[in-house]
Design a protein around this motif. Structure first.
Motif, PDB file in Angstrom:
ATOM      1  N   HIS A  12       0.880  -1.167   0.000  1.00  0.00           N
ATOM      2  CA  HIS A  12       0.000   0.000   0.000  1.00  0.00           C
ATOM      3  C   HIS A  12       0.923   1.224   0.000  1.00  0.00           C
ATOM      4  O   HIS A  12       2.128   1.081   0.224  1.00  0.00           O
ATOM      5  CB  HIS A  12      -0.935   0.006   1.223  1.00  0.00           C
ATOM      6  N   GLU A  15       2.205   6.183   3.185  1.00  0.00           N
ATOM      7  CA  GLU A  15       1.623   7.165   4.110  1.00  0.00           C
ATOM      8  C   GLU A  15       0.808   6.463   5.204  1.00  0.00           C
ATOM      9  O   GLU A  15      -0.402   6.650   5.315  1.00  0.00           O
ATOM     10  CB  GLU A  15       0.747   8.151   3.340  1.00  0.00           C
ATOM     11  N   TYR A  24      -3.185   3.215  10.147  1.00  0.00           N
ATOM     12  CA  TYR A  24      -4.179   3.682   9.177  1.00  0.00           C
ATOM     13  C   TYR A  24      -3.456   4.328   8.009  1.00  0.00           C
ATOM     14  O   TYR A  24      -2.353   4.854   8.148  1.00  0.00           O
ATOM     15  CB  TYR A  24      -5.188   4.651   9.816  1.00  0.00           C
ATOM     16  N   VAL A  27      -3.792   8.346   2.972  1.00  0.00           N
ATOM     17  CA  VAL A  27      -4.096   8.731   1.593  1.00  0.00           C
ATOM     18  C   VAL A  27      -5.193   7.813   1.073  1.00  0.00           C
ATOM     19  O   VAL A  27      -5.566   6.845   1.740  1.00  0.00           O
ATOM     20  CB  VAL A  27      -2.839   8.671   0.676  1.00  0.00           C
ATOM     21  N   ALA A  28      -5.686   8.115  -0.122  1.00  0.00           N
ATOM     22  CA  ALA A  28      -6.751   7.295  -0.709  1.00  0.00           C
ATOM     23  C   ALA A  28      -6.304   5.841  -0.850  1.00  0.00           C
ATOM     24  O   ALA A  28      -5.144   5.562  -1.150  1.00  0.00           O
ATOM     25  CB  ALA A  28      -7.150   7.854  -2.071  1.00  0.00           C
ATOM     26  N   GLY A  29      -7.226   4.939  -0.637  1.00  0.00           N
ATOM     27  CA  GLY A  29      -6.945   3.512  -0.744  1.00  0.00           C
ATOM     28  C   GLY A  29      -7.157   2.830   0.579  1.00  0.00           C
ATOM     29  O   GLY A  29      -7.797   3.368   1.484  1.00  0.00           O
ATOM     30  N   GLU A  30      -6.591   1.637   0.703  1.00  0.00           N
ATOM     31  CA  GLU A  30      -6.718   0.885   1.948  1.00  0.00           C
ATOM     32  C   GLU A  30      -5.437   0.110   2.203  1.00  0.00           C
ATOM     33  O   GLU A  30      -4.664  -0.167   1.279  1.00  0.00           O
ATOM     34  CB  GLU A  30      -7.920  -0.049   1.903  1.00  0.00           C
ATOM     35  N   THR A 148       3.334   4.281  -4.994  1.00  0.00           N
ATOM     36  CA  THR A 148       2.573   3.358  -5.838  1.00  0.00           C
ATOM     37  C   THR A 148       2.851   1.888  -5.574  1.00  0.00           C
ATOM     38  O   THR A 148       2.087   1.035  -6.013  1.00  0.00           O
ATOM     39  CB  THR A 148       2.844   3.647  -7.329  1.00  0.00           C
TER      40      THR A 148
END
Length: 184
Positions: A12, A15, A24, A27-30, A148
């Motif tokens: 992932h 961040e 947690y 940033v966007a995503g999981e 990424t």
């Protein structure tokens, strides 16, 4: 073979922070959104074991870091580059997590130390941190970009290629052509 697996910047984006001792993604995503890339790459390679080379083992403990992985990866985990027996430094101000020898090592040094102690020659690491990796050991590293990770096709392809070079798979094209049975 051993696969040294980092989490942040690999499975992932990097961040990741903790809130109440729970990680947690900021940033966007999981969390673990790209773990399927490793699962898929290892699907036909049941003998590959994983050693966690992530700071998650340091800050959450080995068992929690292992349990955070999807089951298909977690069941392959046999250890971590960090362990509780590493000596705490007496230098510097008191910290929530006092500095250890491990904290002063580059990720390469952490992995190389584990590999040497285990007598490994066949190993691979997936990490977004390539600091200190000597050219002579770069073939052991699948380097990802922190933002990424394995979500970038180039990184995912590098992982598949590194595994394929170590474990070539028989193609149907390599099978002998079938001929007439019993002469016709």
């Amino acid at each position: 073979m051993i696969l040294f697996l980092d989490y942040d910047g690999v499975l992932h984006p990097d961040e990741v922070y903790t809130r109440g001792n729970r990680p947690y993604l900021a940033v966007a995503g999981e969390l673990f959104m790209w773990a399927y890339v490793v699962e898929d790459a290892l699907a036909d390679l049941p003998d590959i074991r994983i050693v966690i080379s992530s700071s998650w083992a340091r800050f959450l403990g080995f068992e929690r870091a292992k349990a955070a992985l999807p089951p298909a990866l977690g069941q392959r985990v046999i250890g971590a580059t960090w362990h509780t027996g590493m000596k705490v430094s007496d230098h510097g101000p008191p910290l929530r997590y006092p500095e250890t020898v491990w904290d002063r090592m580059t990720r390469y040094q952490q992995i190389a130390r584990w590999a040497k102690r285990a007598g490994l020659s066949d190993w691979l690491a997936i990490d977004d941190n390539d600091e200190g990796w000597p050219d002579t050991h770069r073939h052991h590293l699948v380097h990802t970009l922190s933002a990424t990770g394995l979500g970038e096709e180039t990184a995912a392809a590098s992982l598949r290629a590194a595994l394929a070079s170590r474990y070539p798979r028989k193609d149907d094209d390599d099978a002998p052509a079938s001929g007439l049975i019993n002469g016709g």
